[in-house]
Design a protein around this motif. Structure first.
Motif, PDB file in Angstrom:
ATOM      1  N   ILE A   1      -0.823   9.183  -2.758  1.00 54.83           N
ATOM      2  CA  ILE A   1      -0.460  10.147  -1.731  1.00 54.83           C
ATOM      3  C   ILE A   1      -0.721   9.484  -0.383  1.00 54.83           C
ATOM      4  O   ILE A   1      -1.876   9.279   0.021  1.00 54.83           O
ATOM      5  CB  ILE A   1      -1.271  11.456  -1.856  1.00 54.83           C
ATOM      6  CG1 ILE A   1      -0.999  12.141  -3.200  1.00 54.83           C
ATOM      7  CG2 ILE A   1      -0.913  12.417  -0.718  1.00 54.83           C
ATOM      8  CD1 ILE A   1      -1.952  11.761  -4.300  1.00 54.83           C
ATOM      9  N   GLY A   2       0.339   9.106   0.309  1.00 56.74           N
ATOM     10  CA  GLY A   2       0.176   8.423   1.589  1.00 56.74           C
ATOM     11  C   GLY A   2       1.481   7.832   2.067  1.00 56.74           C
ATOM     12  O   GLY A   2       2.538   8.015   1.467  1.00 56.74           O
ATOM     13  N   GLN A   3       1.399   7.101   3.154  1.00 53.53           N
ATOM     14  CA  GLN A   3       2.571   6.500   3.768  1.00 53.53           C
ATOM     15  C   GLN A   3       3.014   5.257   3.008  1.00 53.53           C
ATOM     16  O   GLN A   3       2.199   4.573   2.390  1.00 53.53           O
ATOM     17  CB  GLN A   3       2.214   6.119   5.207  1.00 53.53           C
ATOM     18  CG  GLN A   3       3.363   5.685   6.079  1.00 53.53           C
ATOM     19  CD  GLN A   3       2.893   5.401   7.494  1.00 53.53           C
ATOM     20  OE1 GLN A   3       2.127   4.468   7.733  1.00 53.53           O
ATOM     21  NE2 GLN A   3       3.348   6.204   8.444  1.00 53.53           N
ATOM     22  N   ASP A   4       4.325   4.963   3.047  1.00 51.93           N
ATOM     23  CA  ASP A   4       4.816   3.667   2.581  1.00 51.93           C
ATOM     24  C   ASP A   4       4.407   2.652   3.646  1.00 51.93           C
ATOM     25  O   ASP A   4       5.034   2.533   4.700  1.00 51.93           O
ATOM     26  CB  ASP A   4       6.336   3.705   2.413  1.00 51.93           C
ATOM     27  CG  ASP A   4       6.888   2.409   1.820  1.00 51.93           C
ATOM     28  OD1 ASP A   4       6.356   1.320   2.144  1.00 51.93           O
ATOM     29  OD2 ASP A   4       7.849   2.472   1.037  1.00 51.93           O
ATOM     30  N   LEU A   5       3.335   1.935   3.378  1.00 47.04           N
ATOM     31  CA  LEU A   5       2.672   1.165   4.429  1.00 47.04           C
ATOM     32  C   LEU A   5       3.492  -0.034   4.902  1.00 47.04           C
ATOM     33  O   LEU A   5       3.594  -0.296   6.101  1.00 47.04           O
ATOM     34  CB  LEU A   5       1.295   0.721   3.933  1.00 47.04           C
ATOM     35  CG  LEU A   5       0.356   1.894   3.604  1.00 47.04           C
ATOM     36  CD1 LEU A   5      -0.866   1.415   2.850  1.00 47.04           C
ATOM     37  CD2 LEU A   5      -0.055   2.620   4.873  1.00 47.04           C
TER      38      LEU A   5
ATOM     39  N   ALA B   1       2.635  12.917  -9.189  1.00 46.58           N
ATOM     40  CA  ALA B   1       3.754  12.140  -8.665  1.00 46.58           C
ATOM     41  C   ALA B   1       3.382  11.521  -7.325  1.00 46.58           C
ATOM     42  O   ALA B   1       2.668  12.132  -6.521  1.00 46.58           O
ATOM     43  CB  ALA B   1       4.983  13.039  -8.488  1.00 46.58           C
ATOM     44  N   ASP B   2       3.859  10.294  -7.087  1.00 48.73           N
ATOM     45  CA  ASP B   2       3.649   9.672  -5.790  1.00 48.73           C
ATOM     46  C   ASP B   2       4.247  10.551  -4.697  1.00 48.73           C
ATOM     47  O   ASP B   2       5.330  11.119  -4.858  1.00 48.73           O
ATOM     48  CB  ASP B   2       4.311   8.295  -5.747  1.00 48.73           C
ATOM     49  CG  ASP B   2       3.613   7.269  -6.635  1.00 48.73           C
ATOM     50  OD1 ASP B   2       2.525   7.583  -7.163  1.00 48.73           O
ATOM     51  OD2 ASP B   2       4.152   6.159  -6.793  1.00 48.73           O
ATOM     52  N   THR B   3       3.526  10.655  -3.575  1.00 49.99           N
ATOM     53  CA  THR B   3       3.971  11.487  -2.455  1.00 49.99           C
ATOM     54  C   THR B   3       3.907  10.677  -1.168  1.00 49.99           C
ATOM     55  O   THR B   3       2.830  10.245  -0.752  1.00 49.99           O
ATOM     56  CB  THR B   3       3.086  12.739  -2.316  1.00 49.99           C
ATOM     57  OG1 THR B   3       3.111  13.475  -3.542  1.00 49.99           O
ATOM     58  CG2 THR B   3       3.569  13.626  -1.179  1.00 49.99           C
ATOM     59  N   ASN B   4       5.062  10.457  -0.551  1.00 48.20           N
ATOM     60  CA  ASN B   4       5.128   9.730   0.716  1.00 48.20           C
ATOM     61  C   ASN B   4       4.876  10.720   1.847  1.00 48.20           C
ATOM     62  O   ASN B   4       5.640  11.669   2.032  1.00 48.20           O
ATOM     63  CB  ASN B   4       6.507   9.080   0.873  1.00 48.20           C
ATOM     64  CG  ASN B   4       6.579   8.151   2.083  1.00 48.20           C
ATOM     65  OD1 ASN B   4       5.815   8.267   3.022  1.00 48.20           O
ATOM     66  ND2 ASN B   4       7.529   7.232   2.051  1.00 48.20           N
ATOM     67  N   THR B   5       3.783  10.516   2.593  1.00 46.67           N
ATOM     68  CA  THR B   5       3.428  11.471   3.650  1.00 46.67           C
ATOM     69  C   THR B   5       4.169  11.212   4.957  1.00 46.67           C
ATOM     70  O   THR B   5       3.921  11.888   5.942  1.00 46.67           O
ATOM     71  CB  THR B   5       1.912  11.469   3.904  1.00 46.67           C
ATOM     72  OG1 THR B   5       1.480  10.155   4.281  1.00 46.67           O
ATOM     73  CG2 THR B   5       1.168  11.898   2.657  1.00 46.67           C
ATOM     74  N   GLY B   6       5.076  10.249   4.956  1.00 41.72           N
ATOM     75  CA  GLY B   6       6.037  10.179   6.049  1.00 41.72           C
ATOM     76  C   GLY B   6       5.733   9.178   7.142  1.00 41.72           C
ATOM     77  O   GLY B   6       4.670   8.572   7.220  1.00 41.72           O
ATOM     78  N   LEU B   7       6.737   9.012   8.004  1.00 42.12           N
ATOM     79  CA  LEU B   7       6.663   8.128   9.161  1.00 42.12           C
ATOM     80  C   LEU B   7       7.392   8.813  10.310  1.00 42.12           C
ATOM     81  O   LEU B   7       8.555   9.198  10.181  1.00 42.12           O
ATOM     82  CB  LEU B   7       7.330   6.790   8.838  1.00 42.12           C
ATOM     83  CG  LEU B   7       7.298   5.707   9.916  1.00 42.12           C
ATOM     84  CD1 LEU B   7       7.421   4.333   9.280  1.00 42.12           C
ATOM     85  CD2 LEU B   7       8.407   5.884  10.944  1.00 42.12           C
ATOM     86  N   LYS B   8       6.675   8.990  11.401  1.00 44.34           N
ATOM     87  CA  LYS B   8       7.271   9.692  12.537  1.00 44.34           C
ATOM     88  C   LYS B   8       6.843   8.993  13.824  1.00 44.34           C
ATOM     89  O   LYS B   8       5.653   8.901  14.126  1.00 44.34           O
ATOM     90  CB  LYS B   8       6.797  11.149  12.542  1.00 44.34           C
ATOM     91  CG  LYS B   8       7.461  12.030  13.585  1.00 44.34           C
ATOM     92  CD  LYS B   8       7.003  13.477  13.421  1.00 44.34           C
ATOM     93  CE  LYS B   8       7.718  14.403  14.382  1.00 44.34           C
ATOM     94  NZ  LYS B   8       7.270  15.803  14.216  1.00 44.34           N
TER      95      LYS B   8
END
Length: 367
Positions: free
Chosen positions: A163-167, A325-332
């Motif tokens: 659970i996090g950003q696609d770094l 499930a993997d969760t992408n917390t986004g990029l803004k």
């Protein structure tokens, strides 16, 4: 009495609708607004939750192991954990290392296993150190989730979900933004703890994007340290030794704040120097508003806590039948043009207040 039964039926319907929306990935604000409407502005009670279809259960405890336990970035993460635990009748512990010590974090994971935690969450900041303890937890029947940082691309780690950003992607997009601002010259890239998997992929992505552009940009990478004071000191020193630079950019929250402060102290935008980075520490937000940083990137730390608790809850409630499930917390990207709402609202979602609240939607939604 009939009216009371109708009201109760309508209330239960609202709870059911809100909970289904929340579990199926509906907007966080919309789902919490529905739940808040039922309870008069706060979260629903445990008794109300039981009415909505979930049987009573033990107060499951999830242990969050962290790599920088006192870093201000994780204040909204902890609020997200607290809010989700309140909503779902769970408990949590916040532990780990204050200085990104992987050994200290592994000991915290092992302690959680020994204490028979119901679930464990840990940022995988080292490529191999967490493999065995995570497998040991799973062997003991304890689900484990990665948040904020995950195993390197292509490497298998037994954690159930990230659970996090696609770094890497976030770093690459930052690199693309850098080359849109700078044509040539020296650019400093600042990283708190090189090699750690919560931020190193961002640095790699930014470097790759800059190199791919073909522009004559010279990159110098600077390690700044795990605390905001040492980060600021290292950034000041680098600037004093490289006053001909064209840009300063950081891949972590503390270094980004330090870049913003150095940009202001030396009025670098007036000299044609650009700056940017990650996350929404209050000083960073204010100095974007004042024009000293070009941008920062929001990775939504609140939901890194909130969604992790939710995934743990569903896993435990279903006996593992519902797979995480993997969760992408986004990029803004947040810029001077879009920073105003971050300045004018004070919420737990950004870590600015302890007060739980529902924030009304206002105006058009910006992606």
């Amino acid at each position: 009495m009939a009216q009371d039964r109708d009201d109760a039926k309508d209330s239960k319907s609202l709870i059911d609708t809100g909970r289904r929306g929340l579990m199926q990935g509906a907007g966080l604000g919309a789902a919490l607004s529905l739940l808040g409407a039922v309870s008069g502005g706060g979260f629903i009670s445990t008794a109300q939750a039981a009415e909505s279809g979930f049987p009573s259960h033990k107060k499951w405890k999830i242990v969050f192991v962290n790599h920088v336990t006192t870093n201000p970035f994780f204040v909204p993460t902890q609020y997200g954990i607290q809010d989700a635990c309140s909503l779902l009748n769970m408990d949590y512990q916040w532990t780990g290392s204050a200085t990104s010590d992987a050994g200290e974090m592994v000991r915290a994971v092992n302690a959680a296993i020994a204490a028979k935690a119901d679930a464990i969450a840990v940022p995988i900041v080292d490529p191999t150190a967490f493999d065995k303890p995570i497998q040991a937890a799973l062997d003991a029947g304890i689900p484990v989730f990665a948040y904020n940082a995950d195993a390197p691309r292509g490497k298998k780690n037994p954690r159930l979900a990230y659970i996090g950003q696609d770094l890497y992607l976030s770093g690459y997009q930052m690199g693309e933004r850098i080359v849109s601002l700078i044509d040539s010259g020296l650019v400093g890239l600042f990283i708190a703890t090189p090699g750690q998997l919560n931020i190193q992929p961002r640095l790699d992505g930014a470097s790759d994007a800059i190199k791919k552009s073909g522009k004559k940009i010279e990159i110098q990478t600077v390690a700044t340290g795990a605390t905001v004071n040492e980060e600021l000191s290292k950034i000041k020193s680098f600037y004093l030794g490289h006053q001909d630079l064209k840009g300063m950019f950081a891949v972590d929250a503390g270094s980004t704040q330090g870049v913003a402060q150095v940009m202001k102290e030396n009025n670098l935008p007036s000299k044609g120097v650009h700056g940017g980075g990650f996350d929404l520490l209050p000083t960073t937000v204010q100095l974007i508003h004042e024009g000293y940083l070009d941008f920062t990137i929001d990775q939504q730390p609140y939901v890194q806590g909130f969604y992790t608790v939710m995934q743990a809850f569903v896993t435990l409630a279903s006996g593992g039948l519902v797979g995480p499930a993997d969760t992408n917390t986004g990029l803004k990207f947040v810029t001077k043009e879009t920073v105003e709402p971050y300045l004018n609202t004070s919420t737990r979602f950004e870590g600015k207040t302890t007060k739980p609240q529902i924030v009304p939607m206002s105006g058009a939604i910006k992606s």
